[in-house]
Design an enzyme around this catalytic site. Sequence first.
Site, PDB file in Angstrom:
ATOM      1  N   THR A  37       0.847  -1.192   0.000  1.00 34.47           N
ATOM      2  CA  THR A  37       0.000   0.000   0.000  1.00 34.47           C
ATOM      3  C   THR A  37       0.884   1.244   0.000  1.00 34.47           C
ATOM      4  O   THR A  37       1.942   1.269   0.634  1.00 34.47           O
ATOM      5  CB  THR A  37      -1.012   0.008   1.166  1.00 34.47           C
ATOM      6  OG1 THR A  37      -1.820   1.192   1.053  1.00 34.47           O
ATOM      7  CG2 THR A  37      -0.353  -0.022   2.530  1.00 34.47           C
ATOM      8  N   GLU A  38       0.433   2.265  -0.749  1.00 28.51           N
ATOM      9  CA  GLU A  38       1.248   3.454  -1.013  1.00 28.51           C
ATOM     10  C   GLU A  38       1.695   4.168   0.256  1.00 28.51           C
ATOM     11  O   GLU A  38       2.742   4.805   0.280  1.00 28.51           O
ATOM     12  CB  GLU A  38       0.457   4.480  -1.856  1.00 28.51           C
ATOM     13  CG  GLU A  38       0.034   4.027  -3.208  1.00 28.51           C
ATOM     14  CD  GLU A  38      -1.376   3.483  -3.157  1.00 28.51           C
ATOM     15  OE1 GLU A  38      -1.588   2.408  -2.535  1.00 28.51           O
ATOM     16  OE2 GLU A  38      -2.276   4.108  -3.750  1.00 28.51           O
ATOM     17  N   ASN A  39       0.852   4.117   1.299  1.00 30.43           N
ATOM     18  CA  ASN A  39       1.172   4.886   2.499  1.00 30.43           C
ATOM     19  C   ASN A  39       2.243   4.226   3.364  1.00 30.43           C
ATOM     20  O   ASN A  39       2.548   4.723   4.447  1.00 30.43           O
ATOM     21  CB  ASN A  39      -0.086   5.187   3.313  1.00 30.43           C
ATOM     22  CG  ASN A  39      -0.855   3.951   3.704  1.00 30.43           C
ATOM     23  OD1 ASN A  39      -0.934   3.002   2.935  1.00 30.43           O
ATOM     24  ND2 ASN A  39      -1.415   3.939   4.878  1.00 30.43           N
TER      25      ASN A  39
END
Lengths: 217, 230
Positions: free
Chosen positions: A46-48
Site C-alpha cells: 500500500t502506497e502509504n
Amino acid sequence: MSDAKLRLIARAARDIAPGMTVNLGIGLPTQVVNHLGPDFPVCLHTENGMTGIGPTLPFDAADRNLIDAGGAYVSPIPGSAYFDSATSFAMVRSGRLDLTMLGAFEVAENGDLANWKIPGKFSPGAGGGMELAQKARRVVVLTTHTDRAGNPKLLTRCTLPLTAAGCVDRIFTDMAVIDVTPAGFALRELARSVTVAQVKKATGAALHLPEGDIPTF
Amino acid sequence: MKLPDKTTTMESAIAAIPDGATVMLGGFGVPGTPFLMIRELVRQNKRDLTIIKNDANETGMGVDHLLVAGCVRRLITTHLGLNANAIRMMNAGEIEVEFCAQGMLAERIRAGGAGLKAIVTDIGIDTEMGAGKPRVEVNGETAMIETALRADVAVLHAAQADPFGNLCYAATARNFSPLMAMAAKTVIVETEKLVALGALAPDHVHTPGPFVDHVVHIPELSEEYAVVRR
C-alpha cells in the site's frame, strides 16, 4: 454488490500468481483481497508505507496508526514491513510491483487510462495512481463495462484527462475479460449469460474476437 | 558529553511560525497528522499559510480546521477525496491547490531535504500534470524537471521522542514525516511519549535528532487521533 461485480472480482483474483507483489487500488480492486486465502503466497503493498497487508479489521479491533491508502484499517501479518512514502514509491517506480489493479473512468484501445479527474465535476487529485499506472509491471483495470448512464467506458480514445498513457494490459468488467493488444481490444472471456453481441454493443471501440469457444466466468 | 535538550511548549514552538510561512504537515489520513499542533496553529490565528501535506484530512478534522479558519492561502497536496469542504473551497477559488503525484510529492520533499534543487522524472509526462514543466533528454528518453520542495517549518507527530529529537513513528504514521524532517528550516515535533536519552536504541531511530529543533510532549491525545468510525 451485484452478482456480476462479485464474479468479476473473483475472476480478477485468479490473475494473481503465487509470489507476486501486488497493489490493489481503491474501489473494486480492494475487494479482491477477500479471494486470497490465508495460505496464498502474495505480498500486498500500500502506497502509504506497508508491505504484507493482512485482513481488514473492524473498528473495535483497529490500530489507529495502521491504515491502507484508502483509509481502511488493516492488520499486519508475519513478515510485514513499514516504511516512509519515498521508499514506498521507490518500490513502485523501480518495477518491484508485479501487478496493480486499478479502477477506471475510461480505458482506450491503446491502453490509455483515465481514472482521476472529471473536469468541472470531480477533481480530488490522483494520489498515487499515476505512479502505479505508469510503473507497475502489469496494470489491470477492474470496472463496470458501462457508466451509470449506460455509456461505454472502453473507448477508441479517452476523453478525460489521462492518468497514464498506454499502461493498461487487461480489463475485467461485469461483462467480459478484455486484453489490450497492439491491435486494440481483444475479447478473452465472457461473464456468465452475457453474449458477444451484448459486449460489442456496450464497448465504444472495435472488439477483436478469439477463434473457437469463448470461456466464461 | 551530553546531547542537548530541545523540549519546549506547544504554544511557544508554534508562536515562532510567522504569517505567510510555508508549513509541511506530516500524516497520511489520520496516522501521522499532528492534530494538536494544527489546533494550536488555528488558535494562534496564523494567516496566509502555504500548507504541504499528502491530503487535507476529512471534513471537520486536522487540515480542515485550518481551511475553515481561513489560515491557508495555498495547498500543495496529492488527494482531497475525503474532504468535500477542501474541494468546494478549491472550486470557489478560496484556496489555491497544486496537485502532485503522490510519489513525486515525497521525492520532491526528499530532494529538498537532500540539498538538491530539482529531480528529473517521467512520472505524469503524458498527462496534464506534466504540462508546462521543462523537458530534458536523459539517455535518449524524454523526462521533465520537478522542482525540489522545502518549507519554513515542518510540524510532525511521533510515537516516541527523546529530548534531543530522535524520533520513532508508529506503523503507517511514518509516511511523509521522515522526509519533511529533512526539508524544513525549523522542525517541530509533537510526541506521544517522551523518553529519556538512551531509551531509543540507536538502530531503531527513524529520524535522527539533528533534523529536529523542538520537541513537545503531548501526554493526552484528542479524539481526532482515534479510529475513525465511518
